[in-house]
Design a protein around this motif. Structure first.
Motif, PDB file in Angstrom:
ATOM      1  N   ARG A  23       0.820  -1.213   0.000  1.00  0.00           N
ATOM      2  CA  ARG A  23       0.000   0.000   0.000  1.00  0.00           C
ATOM      3  C   ARG A  23       0.854   1.264   0.000  1.00  0.00           C
ATOM      4  O   ARG A  23       0.531   2.251  -0.662  1.00  0.00           O
ATOM      5  CB  ARG A  23      -0.945  -0.006   1.197  1.00  0.00           C
ATOM      6  N   ALA A  24       1.968   1.226   0.749  1.00  0.00           N
ATOM      7  CA  ALA A  24       2.848   2.393   0.768  1.00  0.00           C
ATOM      8  C   ALA A  24       3.477   2.624  -0.611  1.00  0.00           C
ATOM      9  O   ALA A  24       3.654   3.763  -1.039  1.00  0.00           O
ATOM     10  CB  ALA A  24       3.935   2.209   1.825  1.00  0.00           C
ATOM     11  N   SER A  25       3.812   1.542  -1.305  1.00  0.00           N
ATOM     12  CA  SER A  25       4.374   1.665  -2.657  1.00  0.00           C
ATOM     13  C   SER A  25       3.391   2.342  -3.594  1.00  0.00           C
ATOM     14  O   SER A  25       3.751   3.234  -4.364  1.00  0.00           O
ATOM     15  CB  SER A  25       4.745   0.276  -3.194  1.00  0.00           C
ATOM     16  N   ALA A  26       2.121   1.906  -3.517  1.00  0.00           N
ATOM     17  CA  ALA A  26       1.094   2.510  -4.367  1.00  0.00           C
ATOM     18  C   ALA A  26       0.895   3.983  -4.012  1.00  0.00           C
ATOM     19  O   ALA A  26       0.727   4.829  -4.891  1.00  0.00           O
ATOM     20  CB  ALA A  26      -0.216   1.743  -4.212  1.00  0.00           C
ATOM     21  N   ARG A  27       0.933   4.287  -2.731  1.00  0.00           N
ATOM     22  CA  ARG A  27       0.732   5.667  -2.278  1.00  0.00           C
ATOM     23  C   ARG A  27       1.837   6.595  -2.752  1.00  0.00           C
ATOM     24  O   ARG A  27       1.584   7.737  -3.152  1.00  0.00           O
ATOM     25  CB  ARG A  27       0.655   5.664  -0.747  1.00  0.00           C
ATOM     26  N   LEU A  28       3.088   6.108  -2.733  1.00  0.00           N
ATOM     27  CA  LEU A  28       4.228   6.942  -3.095  1.00  0.00           C
ATOM     28  C   LEU A  28       4.593   6.862  -4.572  1.00  0.00           C
ATOM     29  O   LEU A  28       5.416   7.648  -5.046  1.00  0.00           O
ATOM     30  CB  LEU A  28       5.451   6.549  -2.258  1.00  0.00           C
ATOM     31  N   GLY A  29       4.010   5.899  -5.274  1.00  0.00           N
ATOM     32  CA  GLY A  29       4.365   5.722  -6.675  1.00  0.00           C
ATOM     33  C   GLY A  29       5.751   5.122  -6.866  1.00  0.00           C
ATOM     34  O   GLY A  29       6.435   5.410  -7.854  1.00  0.00           O
ATOM     35  N   LEU A  30       6.161   4.270  -5.931  1.00  0.00           N
ATOM     36  CA  LEU A  30       7.465   3.614  -5.995  1.00  0.00           C
ATOM     37  C   LEU A  30       7.275   2.114  -6.099  1.00  0.00           C
ATOM     38  O   LEU A  30       6.238   1.574  -5.702  1.00  0.00           O
ATOM     39  CB  LEU A  30       8.300   3.920  -4.740  1.00  0.00           C
ATOM     40  N   SER A  31       8.280   1.433  -6.595  1.00  0.00           N
ATOM     41  CA  SER A  31       8.233  -0.019  -6.597  1.00  0.00           C
ATOM     42  C   SER A  31       8.507  -0.530  -5.190  1.00  0.00           C
ATOM     43  O   SER A  31       9.203   0.129  -4.402  1.00  0.00           O
ATOM     44  CB  SER A  31       9.281  -0.588  -7.557  1.00  0.00           C
ATOM     45  N   PRO A  32       7.992  -1.694  -4.822  1.00  0.00           N
ATOM     46  CA  PRO A  32       8.276  -2.247  -3.490  1.00  0.00           C
ATOM     47  C   PRO A  32       9.764  -2.409  -3.217  1.00  0.00           C
ATOM     48  O   PRO A  32      10.224  -2.200  -2.095  1.00  0.00           O
ATOM     49  CB  PRO A  32       7.554  -3.597  -3.510  1.00  0.00           C
ATOM     50  N   SER A  33      10.535  -2.772  -4.238  1.00  0.00           N
ATOM     51  CA  SER A  33      11.973  -2.953  -4.031  1.00  0.00           C
ATOM     52  C   SER A  33      12.656  -1.615  -3.731  1.00  0.00           C
ATOM     53  O   SER A  33      13.529  -1.534  -2.858  1.00  0.00           O
ATOM     54  CB  SER A  33      12.610  -3.607  -5.263  1.00  0.00           C
ATOM     55  N   ALA A  34      12.250  -0.552  -4.433  1.00  0.00           N
ATOM     56  CA  ALA A  34      12.830   0.760  -4.171  1.00  0.00           C
ATOM     57  C   ALA A  34      12.454   1.243  -2.776  1.00  0.00           C
ATOM     58  O   ALA A  34      13.271   1.846  -2.061  1.00  0.00           O
ATOM     59  CB  ALA A  34      12.361   1.758  -5.219  1.00  0.00           C
ATOM     60  N   LEU A  35      11.227   0.975  -2.370  1.00  0.00           N
ATOM     61  CA  LEU A  35      10.778   1.366  -1.041  1.00  0.00           C
ATOM     62  C   LEU A  35      11.551   0.610   0.038  1.00  0.00           C
ATOM     63  O   LEU A  35      11.998   1.194   1.029  1.00  0.00           O
ATOM     64  CB  LEU A  35       9.278   1.093  -0.911  1.00  0.00           C
ATOM     65  N   SER A  36      11.724  -0.687  -0.149  1.00  0.00           N
ATOM     66  CA  SER A  36      12.479  -1.487   0.806  1.00  0.00           C
ATOM     67  C   SER A  36      13.924  -1.010   0.906  1.00  0.00           C
ATOM     68  O   SER A  36      14.506  -0.957   1.993  1.00  0.00           O
ATOM     69  CB  SER A  36      12.435  -2.968   0.393  1.00  0.00           C
ATOM     70  N   HIS A  37      14.501  -0.635  -0.233  1.00  0.00           N
ATOM     71  CA  HIS A  37      15.871  -0.114  -0.244  1.00  0.00           C
ATOM     72  C   HIS A  37      15.964   1.179   0.555  1.00  0.00           C
ATOM     73  O   HIS A  37      16.935   1.386   1.309  1.00  0.00           O
ATOM     74  CB  HIS A  37      16.312   0.118  -1.690  1.00  0.00           C
ATOM     75  N   SER A  38      14.961   2.066   0.434  1.00  0.00           N
ATOM     76  CA  SER A  38      14.959   3.312   1.188  1.00  0.00           C
ATOM     77  C   SER A  38      14.876   3.056   2.690  1.00  0.00           C
ATOM     78  O   SER A  38      15.569   3.702   3.488  1.00  0.00           O
ATOM     79  CB  SER A  38      13.783   4.190   0.757  1.00  0.00           C
TER      80      SER A  38
END
Length: 298
Positions: A23-38
């Motif tokens: 859900r956070a990925s969809a909210r921010l417009g990022l891929s899950p992998s990019a979000l996990s990396h952050s």
């Protein structure tokens, strides 16, 4: 603060609020992998684990909760500052995130999608159709739509439908085999299509009122659903009686595919309202949407 640091903090706030990388990925417009990396980068930089992760859930650690408590007000202020500048723009822009019940999505938003997109090409609408009761502030939504009786008192509410009315309906075939009930209490002898409320998991008790007498009836039958469209389909197929919003079955009633019963026990009630937190500067994009959907009067 460097841009990467701000992005890492924004990523953490989104995941902590949503309790979900998806859900956070969809909210921010990022891929899950990019979000996990952050998130990993932030945890390494701070030297503390901020989120507990399992295959099914995500939750802040104690350190994460303390960080979230400090960051949430700051991000609200930052968003408010950006929204205030956007209010001076001649053309509203940006993303408006809405949480709405599926019924409201069809009744209120679907009819204006095309016109709104043409009128405001720089505004991106993100609509999450969800029949659960969601805290729109905690989940990062700009606004929500709910029945008037379910809108919290500290929210600003704008009417987006006229009053609504529930009706009890059945197919001609079903009613030919089962005499129509004359009072709500006679529903005990009928096959009724139950509705499981997503927000609480409870079975909906059918509500009635006539001349000051209020009744709610726990119905029984061969089928329980959590989707209004499926409920209508089951009624059309002769499964039993259904308790539905009148506007959803107006065409079927006019064509004779469904028949009303207990009509004098079914009064109208306040319809849907769009609501949003009143303490924030209203984004120009949200103001534009409200102008499209607001209903004047009753």
């Amino acid at each position: 603060m460097r841009g990467t640091e701000y992005a890492e903090l924004a990523a953490f706030v989104a995941v902590a609020q949503e309790r979900s990388f998806r859900r956070a990925s969809a909210r921010l417009g990022l891929s899950p992998s990019a979000l996990s990396h952050s998130i990993r980068g932030l945890e390494e930089r701070l030297g503390a684990r901020l989120l507990n992760r399992t295959t099914r859930s995500v939750a802040p650690t104690e350190a994460g909760l303390r960080l979230l408590e400090r960051l949430e007000p700051a991000f609200v202020e930052i968003s408010g500052a950006v929204e205030a500048v956007n209010a001076f723009s001649a053309r509203p822009s940006g993303t408006v995130r809405l949480n709405v019940p599926r019924m409201a999505a069809h009744m209120v938003l679907a009819p204006i999608f095309g016109r709104f997109a043409r009128a405001y090409p720089d505004v991106h609408l993100e609509v999450i159709a969800d029949d659960g009761m969601v805290d729109i502030v905690a989940r990062g939504f700009d606004a929500g739509i709910r029945l008037g009786e379910h809108v919290q008192r500290d929210m600003v509410a704008v009417r987006v439908t006229q009053d609504l009315r529930s009706v009890v309906v059945g197919s001609p075939g079903y009613l030919a085999a089962h005499p129509a009930p004359r009072t709500p209490r006679e529903l005990k002898g009928h096959a009724c299509i139950g509705y499981r409320m997503v927000s609480s998991g409870a079975l909906y008790r059918w509500e009635f009122e006539r001349r000051g007498v209020v009744l709610d009836v726990a119905v029984e039958g061969p089928l329980t659903l959590d989707d209004p469209d499926l409920t209508v389909a089951a009624a059309l197929d002769g499964v039993g009686l259904a308790h539905v919003i009148e506007s959803r079955v107006a065409d079927h009633l006019a064509a004779g595919r469904l028949v009303r019963v207990l009509d004098d026990w079914c009064p109208s009630f306040p319809g849907f309202f769009l609501y949003y937190p009143g303490r924030r500067q209203m984004p120009a994009a949200l103001r534009a949407l409200i102008d499209f959907v607001q209903v004047k009067g009753r």
